[in-house]
Design an enzyme around this catalytic site. Structure first.
Site, PDB file in Angstrom:
ATOM      1  N   HIS A 179      31.931 -51.570-111.348  1.00 48.43           N
ATOM      2  CA  HIS A 179      30.744 -51.080-110.664  1.00 48.43           C
ATOM      3  C   HIS A 179      30.979 -51.094-109.161  1.00 48.43           C
ATOM      4  CE1 HIS A 179      29.717 -55.379-110.203  1.00 48.43           C
ATOM      5  NE2 HIS A 179      28.868 -54.994-109.257  1.00 48.43           N
ATOM      6  N   HIS A 221      29.529 -51.543-105.080  1.00 48.80           N
ATOM      7  CA  HIS A 221      28.611 -52.174-104.137  1.00 48.80           C
ATOM      8  C   HIS A 221      28.511 -51.233-102.944  1.00 48.80           C
ATOM      9  CE1 HIS A 221      29.092 -56.664-105.515  1.00 48.80           C
ATOM     10  NE2 HIS A 221      28.437 -55.920-106.391  1.00 48.80           N
ATOM     11  N   GLU A 276      24.391 -47.521-106.848  1.00 49.92           N
ATOM     12  CA  GLU A 276      25.528 -48.163-107.491  1.00 49.92           C
ATOM     13  C   GLU A 276      26.050 -47.287-108.627  1.00 49.92           C
ATOM     14  OE1 GLU A 276      25.394 -52.197-108.816  1.00 49.92           O
ATOM     15  OE2 GLU A 276      24.900 -52.967-106.826  1.00 49.92           O
ATOM     16  N   ASP A 328      26.013 -60.212-110.776  1.00 52.56           N
ATOM     17  CA  ASP A 328      27.253 -59.684-111.344  1.00 52.56           C
ATOM     18  C   ASP A 328      27.863 -60.679-112.319  1.00 52.56           C
ATOM     19  OD1 ASP A 328      27.045 -57.376-109.779  1.00 52.56           O
ATOM     20  OD2 ASP A 328      28.390 -58.161-108.226  1.00 52.56           O
TER      21      ASP A 328
END
Length: 167
Positions: A91, A93, A35, A104
């Site tokens: 961020h 995935h 990630e 999250d």
């Protein structure tokens, strides 16, 4: 809702700079299969020549000490700057799922925009969410950004001018 979030809801986030989202997608692809994680910062729209109130997401801060693996990314919250230009988080995935997980949602506490990017990290492989995990529209804007090569070339007068401009 804290004072910080009320301020930015009133001001609003009007979009994200095209160069910024392209940088983030490239960074997420480079980090894959782990990630990618960063914090969003903005610039007042009026400073970018726009005739509207609010902020444009123009910067992504990678926080020192960020740890990531294929299923999570963790930042040391003590290292996150808390200034008037902080807008949220971004961020990836690696599995390509473009919706927030329960984990999250637990991190969507500061700021009003949270972006999730998914593999294969193409132009449309991202979504924006509010602090409650609800989808929100976030236009991609063609704005001229400062030359990042000049980032470290500044004087105390430049710092003072920036502080006055943010008021």
């Amino acid at each position: 809702m804290g004072l910080f979030d009320r301020f930015f809801q009133r001001q609003g986030v009007v979009g994200i700079a095209r160069d910024t989202i392209e940088f983030a997608l490239e960074s997420a692809e480079d980090t894959h299969p782990n990630e990618y994680m960063g914090m969003l910062r903005g610039t007042p729209a009026k400073h970018l020549g726009m005739d509207q109130r609010g902020y444009v997401i123009t910067d992504i801060l990678v926080i020192p000490g960020t740890r990531s693996n294929p299923v999570s990314a963790t930042v040391d919250s003590n290292m996150i700057p808390n200034d008037m230009r902080s807008l949220g988080s971004i961020h990836s995935h690696p599995n390509g799922v473009l919706r927030p997980s329960d984990e999250d949602l637990g991190t969507f506490t500061s700021g009003t925009v949270h972006i999730i990017m998914g593999a294969p990290y193409g132009r449309n492989d991202w979504r924006a969410f509010d602090q409650h995990g609800e989808y929100r529209d976030l236009p991609v804007l063609d704005v001229d950004l400062d030359d990042h090569e000049e980032f470290f070339d500044f004087t105390q007068a430049d710092i003072d001018a920036e502080l006055r401009r943010d008021k």
